[in-house]
Design a protein around this motif. Structure first.
Motif, short mmCIF file in Angstrom:
data_model
loop_
_atom_site.label_atom_id
_atom_site.label_comp_id
_atom_site.label_asym_id
_atom_site.label_seq_id
_atom_site.Cartn_x
_atom_site.Cartn_y
_atom_site.Cartn_z
N PHE A 206 0.83 -1.21 0.00
CA PHE A 206 0.00 0.00 0.00
C PHE A 206 0.86 1.25 0.00
CE2 PHE A 206 -3.30 -2.87 1.52
CZ PHE A 206 -4.44 -2.34 0.92
N ASN A 207 0.54 2.14 -0.93
CA ASN A 207 1.14 3.47 -1.02
C ASN A 207 0.16 4.43 -0.35
OD1 ASN A 207 2.44 5.83 -1.95
ND2 ASN A 207 1.36 5.76 -3.92
N ILE A 208 0.50 4.88 0.85
CA ILE A 208 -0.47 5.69 1.61
C ILE A 208 0.08 7.09 1.87
CG2 ILE A 208 -1.72 5.84 3.81
CD1 ILE A 208 -1.92 2.84 3.73
N THR A 209 -0.80 8.06 1.66
CA THR A 209 -0.40 9.46 1.84
C THR A 209 -1.61 10.30 2.22
OG1 THR A 209 -0.95 9.88 -0.46
CG2 THR A 209 1.38 9.52 0.02
N TYR A 210 -1.35 11.44 2.82
CA TYR A 210 -2.32 12.53 2.81
C TYR A 210 -2.19 13.15 1.41
CZ TYR A 210 -4.94 16.59 4.34
OH TYR A 210 -5.89 17.56 4.48
N PRO A 211 -3.33 13.61 0.79
CA PRO A 211 -3.22 14.15 -0.57
C PRO A 211 -2.12 15.20 -0.71
CG PRO A 211 -5.52 14.02 0.10
CD PRO A 211 -4.70 13.65 1.30
N LYS A 212 -1.49 15.20 -1.86
CA LYS A 212 -0.46 16.17 -2.27
C LYS A 212 0.87 16.01 -1.55
CE LYS A 212 -1.73 17.85 -5.17
NZ LYS A 212 -1.95 17.04 -6.41
N SER A 213 1.11 14.81 -1.04
CA SER A 213 2.34 14.57 -0.29
C SER A 213 3.38 13.81 -1.10
CB SER A 213 2.01 13.78 0.98
OG SER A 213 1.10 14.49 1.77
N GLY A 214 3.09 13.56 -2.38
CA GLY A 214 4.03 12.80 -3.20
C GLY A 214 3.50 11.42 -3.56
N THR A 215 2.17 11.27 -3.51
CA THR A 215 1.51 9.98 -3.80
C THR A 215 1.94 9.42 -5.15
OG1 THR A 215 -0.40 11.18 -2.94
CG2 THR A 215 -0.75 8.89 -3.66
N ASN A 216 1.83 10.27 -6.18
CA ASN A 216 2.07 9.77 -7.54
C ASN A 216 3.56 9.53 -7.80
OD1 ASN A 216 -0.63 9.67 -9.03
ND2 ASN A 216 -0.70 11.57 -7.83
N TRP A 217 4.38 10.28 -7.12
CA TRP A 217 5.83 10.04 -7.21
C TRP A 217 6.15 8.67 -6.62
CZ3 TRP A 217 9.94 13.72 -4.57
CH2 TRP A 217 11.22 13.42 -5.08
N MET A 218 5.61 8.42 -5.42
CA MET A 218 5.86 7.12 -4.79
C MET A 218 5.25 5.98 -5.61
SD MET A 218 7.31 5.37 -2.51
CE MET A 218 7.91 6.49 -1.24
N LEU A 219 4.07 6.25 -6.18
CA LEU A 219 3.43 5.23 -7.03
C LEU A 219 4.37 4.85 -8.18
CD1 LEU A 219 -0.22 5.74 -8.37
CD2 LEU A 219 1.49 4.42 -9.57
N GLU A 220 5.00 5.87 -8.75
CA GLU A 220 5.92 5.63 -9.88
C GLU A 220 7.14 4.83 -9.40
OE1 GLU A 220 4.44 6.71 -12.32
OE2 GLU A 220 5.77 7.07 -14.01
N ILE A 221 7.67 5.22 -8.25
CA ILE A 221 8.84 4.52 -7.71
C ILE A 221 8.49 3.04 -7.45
CG2 ILE A 221 10.30 4.34 -5.63
CD1 ILE A 221 10.27 7.45 -5.55
N LEU A 222 7.33 2.82 -6.84
CA LEU A 222 6.95 1.43 -6.51
C LEU A 222 6.68 0.62 -7.78
CD1 LEU A 222 4.65 2.14 -3.42
CD2 LEU A 222 6.99 1.23 -3.40
N SER A 223 6.09 1.28 -8.78
CA SER A 223 5.84 0.58 -10.06
C SER A 223 7.16 0.18 -10.68
CB SER A 223 5.12 1.50 -11.05
OG SER A 223 3.93 2.00 -10.54
N LEU A 224 8.12 1.10 -10.64
CA LEU A 224 9.43 0.82 -11.27
C LEU A 224 10.22 -0.22 -10.49
CD1 LEU A 224 10.07 4.49 -12.29
CD2 LEU A 224 10.17 2.57 -13.90
N ILE A 225 10.13 -0.16 -9.17
CA ILE A 225 10.83 -1.18 -8.36
C ILE A 225 10.28 -2.56 -8.73
CG2 ILE A 225 11.10 -2.12 -6.02
CD1 ILE A 225 11.34 0.78 -5.00
N ARG A 226 8.96 -2.62 -8.86
CA ARG A 226 8.33 -3.90 -9.21
C ARG A 226 8.90 -4.46 -10.51
NH1 ARG A 226 2.23 -5.70 -8.00
NH2 ARG A 226 3.01 -5.19 -5.95
N CYS A 227 9.27 -3.57 -11.43
CA CYS A 227 9.77 -4.01 -12.75
C CYS A 227 11.29 -3.93 -12.85
CB CYS A 227 9.16 -3.15 -13.84
SG CYS A 227 7.40 -3.22 -13.88
#
Ligand code: A3P
Length: 294
Positions: free
Chosen positions: A38-59
């Motif tokens: 789970f990528n958890i954040t309060y809005p505008k805290s870097g959610t989409n940046w972390m989502l990208e990092i986690l997606s890339l780590i997965r690959c």
């Protein structure tokens, strides 16, 4: 319906795409799995940046997935209608997002070993980012003046409720072995080291080259140019693309400025900053938490 809110257990949510019934389902019936991340954040805290990092780590740093699949499909938000539907169909193991405060998060987390990555950001920057984003995202109310929005933010009269409650709630899990927290500021200052720490937490060791590829493909510039990650494909019903972008720093853009820490200094007056500090001290002192922005 757009721009209207309802209150669920004391927390505001947009009417479009959210409902008390689905929020109750998520809290009480959604089954968290041991292999969920789970990528958890309060809005505008870097959610989409972390989502990208986690997606890339997965690959393993390979950008094909982030360049071919929309970010909200790669990691759906469990609490809204479309996200929940996608989460329930997601092939295992799941990568999911949430902005829910901890008390509304699926209760089944307590019995699970799912991994939680909680990203925080300087709340004055969150305030400014949310203020601008509220003008674009049609499911949020127009924020009005910065003065009135500041008061809404400080009192938690904004979608997903109070930043203070969110952070103190989730940070209460600190020390649990399946909980990892990091700040936007740390990601900014030390992207490689941050990615390595995240990999370590996930039990996924990458080579130096793979870590470098994650950092590069999740950079502000890469994400800004990737239509799968920059929200340009979000339907007009949800976002007014004429008024701005998710990756907001285009106006200032040079690499030096991309993804700014401390941008609040360009927006908040001295009086607004002091007002913020007063409430911040009241809400945060004595909690034993220190952050890069303190
Ligand atoms: P600003 O509005 O301050 O520019 P979220 O994803 O939680 O909605 O957060 C959005 C904020 O993260 C925006 O901040 C956006 O510019 C910033 N952001 C998104 N991707 C980023 C990246 N790769 N590097 C740095 N900041 C990023």
């Amino acid at each position: 319906m757009a721009r209207e809110y309802f209150t669920h257990k004391g927390v505001l949510f947009p009417c479009l795409d959210y409902s008390p019934e689905k929020l109750s389902y998520v809290e009480n019936e959604f089954q968290v799995r041991d292999d969920d991340v789970f990528n958890i954040t309060y809005p505008k805290s870097g959610t989409n940046w972390m989502l990208e990092i986690l997606s890339l780590i997965r690959c393993g740093g390979d950008p094909s997935w982030v360049r071919s699949v929309l970010n909200w499909e790669r990691a759906p938000w469990v609490e809204n209608h479309l996200g929940l539907e996608a989460a329930l169909k997601y092939p295992l193991p799941r990568l999911l997002c949430s902005h829910l405060p901890v008390q509304l998060f699926p209760k089944s987390l307590q019995r699970s070993k799912a991994k939680i990555i909680y990203t925080l950001r300087c709340p004055k920057d969150v305030l400014v980012s949310l203020y601008h984003f509220s003008k674009l995202l049609r499911i949020f109310r127009d924020p009005g003046s910065l003065d009135s929005f500041l008061e809404d933010f400080l009192s938690g009269n904004v979608p997903y409720g109070s930043w203070f409650d969110h952070v103190t709630g989730w940070m209460g899990l600190k020390g649990n072995e399946n909980f990892f927290s990091i700040t936007y500021e740390e990601l900014q200052q030390d992207p490689r080291g941050s990615v390595q720490r995240i990999c370590h937490f996930l039990g996924k060791e990458l080579s130096e080259e793979q870590v470098a590829a994650v950092v590069e493909n999740a950079s502000f510039q890469s994400m800004k140019g990737n239509k799968m990650s920059n929200f340009s494909q979000l339907r007009d019903e949800y976002m007014n693309h004429q008024k701005g972008e998710l990756l907001r720093k285009a106006e200032l853009c040079s690499l030096r400025f991309a993804g700014i820490c401390g941008d609040w200094r360009n927006h908040l007056s001295e009086a607004q900053s002091q007002r913020f500090d007063t409430i911040y001290r009241e809400r945060m002192q004595g909690l034993g938490m220190t952050f890069p922005w303190d």
